[in-house]
Design an enzyme around this catalytic site. Structure first.
Site, PDB file in Angstrom:
ATOM      1  N   ASP A  88     -13.717  -3.412  -1.733  1.00  0.00           N
ATOM      2  CA  ASP A  88     -13.583  -3.179  -0.293  1.00  0.00           C
ATOM      3  C   ASP A  88     -15.001  -3.174   0.273  1.00  0.00           C
ATOM      4  O   ASP A  88     -15.830  -2.349  -0.139  1.00  0.00           O
ATOM      5  CB  ASP A  88     -12.932  -1.814  -0.013  1.00  0.00           C
ATOM      6  CG  ASP A  88     -11.516  -1.717  -0.582  1.00  0.00           C
ATOM      7  OD1 ASP A  88     -10.869  -2.775  -0.733  1.00  0.00           O
ATOM      8  OD2 ASP A  88     -11.077  -0.595  -0.875  1.00  0.00           O
ATOM      9  N   ASP A 125       0.879  -1.172   0.000  1.00  0.00           N
ATOM     10  CA  ASP A 125       0.000   0.000   0.000  1.00  0.00           C
ATOM     11  C   ASP A 125       0.912   1.216   0.000  1.00  0.00           C
ATOM     12  O   ASP A 125       1.732   1.382   0.913  1.00  0.00           O
ATOM     13  CB  ASP A 125      -0.877   0.019   1.259  1.00  0.00           C
ATOM     14  CG  ASP A 125      -1.922  -1.092   1.241  1.00  0.00           C
ATOM     15  OD1 ASP A 125      -2.488  -1.353   0.173  1.00  0.00           O
ATOM     16  OD2 ASP A 125      -2.165  -1.698   2.298  1.00  0.00           O
TER      17      ASP A 125
END
Length: 251
Positions: free
Chosen positions: A130, A11
């Protein structure tokens, strides 16, 4: 029988690898190029690179960094963050990505899935979802988990498959960074309703969690970040552990 895959995730924010809990409280986790090189050398099957603030900051992915990471590794490389057009995909593929991951842009413009699949093939398109379990329903969220939608995880998963996605990367926001295990019930249901590979993300804390997500969650791949970045789990040991559990894995 297809082998299960272990996928570290980078990330990226401000050019550094970061990691948080439930999508907040981000902490520095190291240099992305060094981490990528280490993972490729120690047996990771693939690598995912997510520019997590690109959508929110309304800018393109960090191409320079993508190029450097791609040059350091010899395993399949998926890049996501800030991709909103076929032209964006083209730039990433020319700079070393093998696949792209789209999330917010796929919800806002579902035809983008069809367009990328038509031009580059389904194997190039990973749709990241998500989702957060709220009152028993799994609700899809956008912009790094900040914006809830009306979409149900399972309905959206079926649609992305029909539109040509080659894989789904499902992150449980409830499990993310908690190290309490993956959302195996939701993963197993996803595996039943779609015929494309599901990558499990969110919640890895122990080697047992990886085994559980492959056996109970029926996931095709397991993605994790902090347990690898902070060397709590080393990939060679993890793969040996999974092999000893009779899980098909490339050692």
């Amino acid at each position: 029988m297809l082998t299960k895959r272990i996928i570290p995730c980078l990330d990226i924010k401000n050019g550094r690898t970061v990691k948080g809990v439930n999508f907040v409280d981000l902490k520095d986790a190291g240099d992305p190029v060094e981490l990528a090189k280490k993972y490729a050398e120690t047996g990771a099957d693939e690598l995912v690179f997510l520019d997590i603030s690109a959508t929110e900051e309304r800018r393109a992915t960090l191409i320079d960094l993508v190029r450097k990471v791609a040059a350091a590794i010899n395993i399949p490389f998926t890049v996501g963050g800030g991709i909103s057009s076929v032209a964006d995909v083209d730039v990433l593929l020319r700079n070393g990505a093998d696949k792209v991951s789209i999330n917010s842009s796929a919800v806002k413009n579902p035809n983008l899935i069809n367009e990328i699949a038509a031009k580059y093939g389904s194997q190039c398109v990973v749709v990241a979802i998500d989702a957060k379990q709220i009152d028993g329903d799994w609700i899809v969220h956008l912009v790094g988990g900040k914006v809830p939608t009306e979409l149900n995880l399972f309905d959206w998963a079926k649609e992305v498959e029909q539109r040509g996605a080659g894989e789904i990367l499902f992150t449980s926001m409830n499990n993310d960074g908690t190290k309490n295990g993956f959302a195996n019930e939701a993963l197993a249901k996803l595996s039943e309703i779609v015929n494309i590979p599901i990558i499990a993300s969110g919640g890895a804390g122990t080697m047992e969690h990886f085994a559980e997500t492959f056996i109970t969650g029926k996931a095709d791949a397991a993605l994790a970040a902090s347990v690898f970045h902070y060397q709590e789990i080393e990939i060679p040991e993890l793969k040996q552990f999974l092999k000893n559990q009779n899980i098909a894995i490339r050692v």
